[in-house]
Write an enzyme that holds these catalytic residues in place. Structure first.
Site, PDB file in Angstrom:
ATOM      1  N   CYS A  80       0.740  -1.348   0.036  1.00 34.37           N
ATOM      2  CA  CYS A  80       0.019   0.077   0.143  1.00 34.37           C
ATOM      3  C   CYS A  80       0.748   1.126   0.034  1.00 34.37           C
ATOM      4  CB  CYS A  80      -1.099  -0.035   0.994  1.00 34.37           C
ATOM      5  SG  CYS A  80      -2.497   1.036   1.014  1.00 34.37           S
ATOM      6  N   HIS A 182      -3.656  -4.924  -0.122  1.00 28.64           N
ATOM      7  CA  HIS A 182      -3.271  -5.578   1.204  1.00 28.64           C
ATOM      8  C   HIS A 182      -3.254  -7.096   1.351  1.00 28.64           C
ATOM      9  CE1 HIS A 182      -2.922  -1.873   3.639  1.00 28.64           C
ATOM     10  NE2 HIS A 182      -3.753  -1.395   2.873  1.00 28.64           N
ATOM     11  N   GLU A 184      -2.122  -9.101   3.709  1.00 27.83           N
ATOM     12  CA  GLU A 184      -2.327  -9.451   5.013  1.00 27.83           C
ATOM     13  C   GLU A 184      -3.832  -9.339   5.304  1.00 27.83           C
ATOM     14  OE1 GLU A 184      -2.332  -4.863   5.487  1.00 27.83           O
ATOM     15  OE2 GLU A 184      -1.326  -6.293   4.028  1.00 27.83           O
TER      16      GLU A 184
END
Length: 200
Positions: A80, A182, A184
């Site tokens: 990001c 993202h 994650e």
């Protein structure tokens, strides 16, 4: 050991837990020793480009990261804002120079129909082959939250996403990897991408 670089911006714990979930050794640190000794680096980030660069300077991480990545060729993954900081210049927060790992700039979305903030799940399309996407199908969904995007001035784009127009969703250049989305927060496919990076 993978080091998540702590420059006081970013969702560090989520990334830490994601690597723990795939049984990879990881630390969160801003220590020169830890960053130097790490086998790979992660530069996360949530916030403005200008503030991100100021934090890197204030924490004496700017020159350290440049040396580790450009001289020692250590693998690094930007996520990001981290991806955006790899670029030459960004306009968010007033505008300033970035790390200049790649020839690219960071621009605000200029949209007619969609909201300024691109947020939520969206699919990506591959622009070229990338080891990050090994065993991940083209047109898979990942999680985005951003209102600025990377405009690449060299052929490094590995995937793109459409939000009124096609923008760079990830890029790869030698030991430098980056995703606008993202991983994650992108469940199983995101964990697979992080595993691919960890296994480089």
């Amino acid at each position: 050991m993978i080091c998540i670089v702590d420059y006081k911006l970013g969702n560090l714990r989520s990334i830490f837990k994601a690597f723990e979930a795939i049984n990879k050794k990881v630390i969160i640190s801003q220590s020169e020793t830890d960053i130097t000794n790490a086998s790979k680096l992660i530069l996360p980030g949530v916030g403005s480009f200008y503030q991100g660069m100021q934090n890197l300077y204030n924490l004496n991480l700017f020159d350290l990261l440049k040396y580790e990545v450009l001289n020692k060729k250590k693998p690094i993954l930007g996520i990001c804002l981290g991806m955006q900081l790899f670029c030459k210049y960004g306009y968010e927060g007033g505008g300033c120079k970035g790390l200049s790992f790649v020839d690219a700039e960071v621009l605000q979305f200029n949209l007619k129909k969609e909201k300024l903030l691109h947020s939520g799940w969206d699919n990506i399309s591959y622009a070229q082959e990338s080891i990050l996407f090994k065993d991940i199908k083209d047109c898979s969904d990942f999680y985005f939250v951003h209102s600025y995007y990377v405009k690449c001035n060299e052929s490094i784009e590995s995937s793109f996403c459409n939000y009124e127009f096609n923008f760079c969703a990830s890029f790869e250049k030698d030991n430098i990897f980056a995703t606008q989305f993202h991983p994650e927060k992108s469940q199983k496919l995101g964990l697979k991408l992080l595993e691919n990076f960890a296994n480089l």
